[in-house]
Design a protein around this motif. Structure first.
Motif, PDB file in Angstrom:
ATOM      1  N   ARG A 102       0.825  -1.219   0.000  1.00  0.00           N
ATOM      2  CA  ARG A 102       0.000   0.000   0.000  1.00  0.00           C
ATOM      3  C   ARG A 102       0.857   1.266   0.000  1.00  0.00           C
ATOM      4  O   ARG A 102       0.411   2.323  -0.441  1.00  0.00           O
ATOM      5  CB  ARG A 102      -0.929   0.008   1.221  1.00  0.00           C
ATOM      6  N   GLN A 103       2.077   1.171   0.514  1.00  0.00           N
ATOM      7  CA  GLN A 103       2.961   2.337   0.583  1.00  0.00           C
ATOM      8  C   GLN A 103       3.719   2.586  -0.708  1.00  0.00           C
ATOM      9  O   GLN A 103       4.487   3.549  -0.788  1.00  0.00           O
ATOM     10  CB  GLN A 103       3.958   2.164   1.729  1.00  0.00           C
ATOM     11  N   LEU A 104       3.565   1.744  -1.713  1.00  0.00           N
ATOM     12  CA  LEU A 104       4.256   1.953  -2.980  1.00  0.00           C
ATOM     13  C   LEU A 104       3.681   3.168  -3.702  1.00  0.00           C
ATOM     14  O   LEU A 104       2.499   3.494  -3.569  1.00  0.00           O
ATOM     15  CB  LEU A 104       4.117   0.713  -3.873  1.00  0.00           C
ATOM     16  N   HIS A 105       4.538   3.809  -4.492  1.00  0.00           N
ATOM     17  CA  HIS A 105       4.112   4.982  -5.260  1.00  0.00           C
ATOM     18  C   HIS A 105       3.188   4.544  -6.398  1.00  0.00           C
ATOM     19  O   HIS A 105       3.378   3.465  -6.978  1.00  0.00           O
ATOM     20  CB  HIS A 105       5.344   5.697  -5.833  1.00  0.00           C
ATOM     21  N   PRO A 106       2.210   5.361  -6.744  1.00  0.00           N
ATOM     22  CA  PRO A 106       1.305   4.965  -7.838  1.00  0.00           C
ATOM     23  C   PRO A 106       2.030   4.717  -9.160  1.00  0.00           C
ATOM     24  O   PRO A 106       1.651   3.812  -9.916  1.00  0.00           O
ATOM     25  CB  PRO A 106       0.346   6.154  -7.946  1.00  0.00           C
ATOM     26  N   GLU A 107       3.069   5.471  -9.460  1.00  0.00           N
ATOM     27  CA  GLU A 107       3.813   5.229 -10.695  1.00  0.00           C
ATOM     28  C   GLU A 107       4.520   3.884 -10.661  1.00  0.00           C
ATOM     29  O   GLU A 107       4.573   3.169 -11.666  1.00  0.00           O
ATOM     30  CB  GLU A 107       4.824   6.357 -10.909  1.00  0.00           C
ATOM     31  N   ALA A 108       5.062   3.528  -9.482  1.00  0.00           N
ATOM     32  CA  ALA A 108       5.706   2.212  -9.357  1.00  0.00           C
ATOM     33  C   ALA A 108       4.687   1.092  -9.514  1.00  0.00           C
ATOM     34  O   ALA A 108       4.961   0.064 -10.150  1.00  0.00           O
ATOM     35  CB  ALA A 108       6.422   2.112  -8.007  1.00  0.00           C
TER      36      ALA A 108
END
Length: 462
Positions: free
Chosen positions: A193-199
């Motif tokens: 959930r903490q991943l960046h949306p672009e990633a």
């Protein structure tokens, strides 16, 4: 009186005996001390090896009871926290009870349940993170997407490129841990959930193609030339079959890959030739139709070739313009006996390291710099920091005589005679020219000079 005197006598005898005994013991101790000092040894000090227990305070009793209760079984929770079940109080505790005042002592506070829970919660994430190993949140998301697309861990292991090189067993263990281990799955979900949306979008674009998606793509003909609009229409007609992150460009790239490996419906794989005849490379090359091959033009390569060709032509043109300046050739003197003259050399100025060939009627001597270009650079022979940039000029007259003119600050010595600035001197064959401690021998091509003199003699009468 007799009895009293007898008693005093006995007491005096006892006192004298004890005094004499103490004096004897002191004398023996003094002798032992003196002997030990003489031998250089110090008697060992007696010490007890028993552990001396001190009394514990109330807060220490509570902490010890917490430590003991956490290590023992949970069945002993009804026992008083200060003691263990089935154990008798120690002697120190008995003394403490006996010496305590008669006032009622309040019971020690029971450990708060939140404290033990906090300790357990703080220990669990450390063990879990230690078990996580090399798996990153991006790897977990890749694994989940690939398994949902293919439903095959072997295909996931072969087709997905993780951050580390995992084995099939490691992939299986990680998938089972995400499914059945609540602690690991909870931590993995929090990290994802903490991943960046672009990633996340980049990871979703790498998802494997399912069998249903490849089946729809295989229906596109191999002979047709599909465009991006074709694959965009395919996405609109089958939104449920394709993955949510699919784009028309991704579908086109995968379709081209399938076409390359003959996986489309209208493609058939040619069987290998049977028998002794095996198709080699030259036969396959003959079967290729050159007219169908497209000549892909590389504009960047063509531009680089054009620039390189222009640069080479400019260098050739510059060399052609400098041909008239190559009137004096500089050759290294070797041990081999090479001829000093040829048909175009008028004279030679031979030094210890190099020799200068004079091929024009006038040459300049000196020290070459960036701003000053001369015919004979004397710095090639040796140290020329004392030589002027234009030290002198050697000229050939029409009558065949050579003259040297000094145009520098320092004098030029010809056969030991100084030629000052602004003066000139006639050079003969084997003349020694000395310029700032550099010595040269001036050699004249007599045959060529004789021809020049003969031609000059023919011209002068006319």
């Amino acid at each position: 009186m007799d009895k009293d005197s007898q008693g005093l006598l006995d007491s005096s005898l006892m006192a004298s005996g004890t005094a004499s005994r103490s004096e004897d013991e002191e004398s023996l101790a003094g002798q032992k001390r003196a002997s030990s000092q003489a031998l250089g040894t110090i008697p060992k000090r007696r010490s007890s090896s028993r552990f001396i227990k001190r009394k514990k305070f109330d807060d220490e009793l509570v902490e010890s009871s917490l430590a003991k209760s956490s290590t023992r079984a949970k069945g002993t929770s009804g026992v008083e926290p200060g003691r263990c079940s089935g154990s008798e109080p120690s002697s120190s505790e008995k003394k403490k009870v006996s010496k305590a005042p008669s006032t009622p002592v309040p019971p020690s506070p029971a450990p708060a349940p939140g404290l033990t829970k906090r300790v357990k919660k703080s220990k669990q994430p450390l063990q879990v993170t230690k078990d996580l190993g090399r798996w990153k949140p991006a790897d977990d998301l890749l694994l989940i997407n690939a398994v949902l697309q293919t439903n095959d861990l072997t295909s996931v292991h072969l087709g997905v490129k993780f951050s580390c090189r995992f084995t099939l067993r490691e992939v299986q263990e990680r998938w089972y841990a995400l499914l059945y281990d609540p602690v690991i799955s909870k931590l993995a979900c929090q990290a994802m959930r903490q991943l960046h949306p672009e990633a996340i979008a980049a990871i979703q674009s790498k998802a494997l193609f399912s069998k249903a998606e490849e089946q729809l793509l295989s229906k596109v003909g191999s002979t047709s030339q599909p465009t991006l609009e074709t694959f965009q229409d395919l996405l609109h007609r089958h939104p449920d079959a394709f993955y949510l992150a699919r784009t028309a460009k991704a579908l086109q790239a995968h379709w081209q890959l399938m076409k390359q490996y003959y996986l489309l419906e209208d493609q058939t794989v040619q069987p290998l030739p049977k028998g002794d005849q095996v198709l080699n490379f030259s036969d396959a090359e003959d079967l290729i139709d050159d007219s169908k091959l497209k000549d892909m033009r590389d504009e960047v390569l063509e531009h680089e070739l054009t620039v390189a060709d222009r640069r080479q032509k400019r260098e050739i043109r510059q060399l052609e313009q400098e041909l008239h300046k190559w009137q004096v050739l500089v050759d290294s003197i070797t041990g081999m006996s090479s001829p000093d003259f040829d048909n175009q050399t008028l004279a030679v100025l031979r030094g210890r390291m190099v020799r200068y060939l004079m091929r024009s009627r006038e040459i300049t001597l000196g020290r070459a710099t960036k701003d000053n270009q001369i015919d004979v650079d004397l710095s090639l022979e040796g140290p020329a920091w004392k030589i002027s940039r234009k030290q002198g000029v050697i000229k050939l007259k029409n009558n065949g005589d050579f003259f040297i003119a000094n145009e520098g600050r320092r004098p030029i010595y010809i056969d030991g005679r100084p030629v000052l600035c602004g003066s000139k001197w006639r050079l003969s064959n084997n003349s020694v020219v000395e310029i700032a401690s550099l010595r040269f021998v001036f050699l004249i091509n007599q045959d060529l000079i004789a021809l020049i003199r003969a031609e000059a003699a023919k011209i002068t009468p006319q």
